[in-house]
Motif scaffolding. Structure first.
Motif, mmCIF file in Angstrom:
data_model
loop_
_atom_site.group_PDB
_atom_site.id
_atom_site.type_symbol
_atom_site.label_atom_id
_atom_site.label_comp_id
_atom_site.label_asym_id
_atom_site.label_seq_id
_atom_site.Cartn_x
_atom_site.Cartn_y
_atom_site.Cartn_z
ATOM 1 N N THR A 134 0.908 -0.990 -0.033
ATOM 2 C CA THR A 134 0.058 -0.042 -0.061
ATOM 3 C C THR A 134 0.720 1.272 -0.092
ATOM 4 N N PHE A 135 1.857 1.196 0.774
ATOM 5 C CA PHE A 135 2.891 2.520 1.000
ATOM 6 C C PHE A 135 3.506 2.726 -0.448
ATOM 7 N N MET A 182 1.791 6.458 -7.013
ATOM 8 C CA MET A 182 0.600 7.559 -7.446
ATOM 9 C C MET A 182 1.171 8.960 -7.104
ATOM 10 N N LEU A 183 1.871 9.162 -6.004
ATOM 11 C CA LEU A 183 2.447 10.623 -5.968
ATOM 12 C C LEU A 183 3.494 10.927 -6.943
ATOM 13 N N CYS A 184 4.465 9.993 -7.365
ATOM 14 C CA CYS A 184 5.304 10.501 -8.445
ATOM 15 C C CYS A 184 4.569 10.586 -9.618
ATOM 16 N N GLN A 185 3.569 9.923 -9.933
ATOM 17 C CA GLN A 185 2.725 10.068 -11.202
ATOM 18 C C GLN A 185 2.170 11.496 -11.293
ATOM 19 N N TYR A 237 -1.976 9.780 7.171
ATOM 20 C CA TYR A 237 -2.840 8.777 7.735
ATOM 21 C C TYR A 237 -2.530 7.464 8.166
ATOM 22 N N ASP A 238 -1.954 6.760 7.132
ATOM 23 C CA ASP A 238 -1.409 5.176 7.318
ATOM 24 C C ASP A 238 -0.182 5.315 7.957
ATOM 25 N N VAL A 239 0.588 6.423 7.799
ATOM 26 C CA VAL A 239 2.009 6.460 8.450
ATOM 27 C C VAL A 239 1.600 6.711 9.864
#
Length: 292
Positions: free
Chosen positions: A137-138, A144-147, A170-172
Motif C-alpha cells: 500500500t505504501f 501515485m504521488l510520483c505520477q 494517515y497510514d503512517v
C-alpha cells in the motif's frame, strides 16, 4: 546541541542535487532511490520532515546521536530539527524517500486530528516495521504521488499531491499510533514534553516566555528547559519560535492579511518588531518571503 554546528538539509537544497528528481516548488521532493538522499556520515540537521521506506536490504543511521538499524519493510520518520549522521547503506539496500518542507507538512496535516502529536512521538521512535500488505500500500501511494507530481500539465498537481500525502500520512500516523500503544507508559520527561507542546500549540500566538509555560506546568523554567532539551534536542525557546515562525509563514502565504495585521494577531509590539523577529529566524523579511 547548537544548531549552528551542523549543516542543514532542506527541500530546496535536496532538489538542487539531482536534475531528474521530482519536486513541487520548494515544498516537496521525492527520491526514487536511497542513493539519491542527501545524507552522509557527516551530521546534518533536518530542516524538513523526512519519510522513507526500505523495501530491500538494510541501512543504518543515527538520529540525535542514537544509532538505528533499518531493515526490509521499515518506515523511517525523521522530524524537522533532528540531527542525522552516520548514514550507510548495504549493497543490496533499496528504498524510496520523501522530504517535505515544514510549511507544506503543516498544510497537509492542518485538518488531521492528532497527527502532529503522533509525529512528535516519532522523535524517540523513528522506525516502524509494517507487514507486506501495508508495504504494498505504501509503495502504491508512492507510485501515485510520483505520477501526479511528474504531470506538470495538471492544473491541480499540488492539490493532488497534498491529498495523496494526507492519505499516506494517515497510514503512517496509524503505524506510529500502534507502536505508541504497544510501548510501556511514557516517562515523566516525555509527559512534560508532550504537555509543553500542547500548551505551546494553544498559546504561542500570545505567550512566548518560557517562564509562563513553566508556571502553567507547575515546574521551574530550568527544569522545563532541561527536560525539553533532553527529550527533543531542542530548547523550549526553539519550539516556541518554531510555532510562531510557522504561523507567520502560513499567514504570509495563505492569507490576505497585511504584515501589520499579522503582527497584531500574534501580539508583537509592532510591525517592525515582527519583521526583525522573522528575519532573524527565517533569513529574510516578511515582505520578501511573501513575494518568494
Amino acid at each position: 546541541m547548537d544548531k549552528f554546528h551542523y549543516l542543514e538539509v532542506n527541500v530546496p537544497q535536496a532538489k538542487s542535487l539531482h536534475d531528474d528528481c521530482l519536486f513541487i516548488e520548494d515544498e516537496l521532493v521525492i527520491f526514487r532511490s536511497f542513493e539519491e538522499v542527501p545524507l552522509t556520515t557527516e551530521p546534518k540537521r533536518m530542516d524538513c520532515l523526512f519519510v522513507a521506506f526500505c523495501h530491500e536490504g538494510s541501512a543504518q543511521y543515527t538520529v540525535d546521536t542514537k544509532e538505528h538499524m533499518v531493515h526490509k519493510n521499515d518506515v523511517i520518520v525523521v522530524n524537522s530539527g533532528q540531527v542525522v549522521g552516520n548514514y550507510m547503506l548495504s549493497r543490496d539496500c533499496k528504498g524510496v524517500a520523501i522530504m517535505v518542507s515544514n510549511d507544506f507538512f503543516a498544510e497537509i496535516i492542518k485538518e488531521v486530528h492528532d497527527m502532529s502529536q503522533l509525529f512528535l512521538f516519532a522523535y524517540s521512535n523513528p522506525i516502524y516495521n509494517i507487514n507486506q500488505e501495508k508495504a504494498n500500500t505504501f509503495m502504491e501511494y508512492f507510485r501515485m504521488l510520483c505520477q501526479k507530481v511528474e504531470d506538470g500539465s495538471n492544473l491541480f498537481r499540488k492539490e493532488l499531491a497534498i491529498t495523496l500525502m494526507k492519505a499516506m500520512m494517515y497510514d503512517v500516523g496509524n503505524e506510529i499510533y500502534q507502536k505508541k500503544q504497544s510501548l510501556p507508559k511514557r516517562t515523566r520527561a516525555e509527559a512534560i514534553f508532550n504537555d509543553f507542546i500542547l500548551l505551546v500549540k494553544d498559546n504561542f500566538r500570545s505567550q512566548r516566555k518560557v517562564s509562563w509555560y513553566a508556571q502553567n506546568l507547575c515546574i521551574t523554567s530550568k527544569y522545563l528547559s532541561e527536560t525539553v532539551k533532553q527529550v527533543s534536542r531542542r530548547t523550549p525557546n526553539e519550539w516556541i519560535d518554531h510555532y510562531v515562525t510557522l504561523e507567520i509563514r502560513v499567514l504570509l502565504k495563505n492569507s490576505a492579511m497585511s504584515i501589520k495585521e499579522i503582527a497584531q494577531m500574534l501580539h508583537f509590539p509592532n510591525q517592525s518588531f515582527l519583521g526583525k523577529y522573522f528575519k532573524e529566524h527565517v533569513g529574510m523579511s516578511p515582505s520578501k518571503y511573501r513575494r518568494s
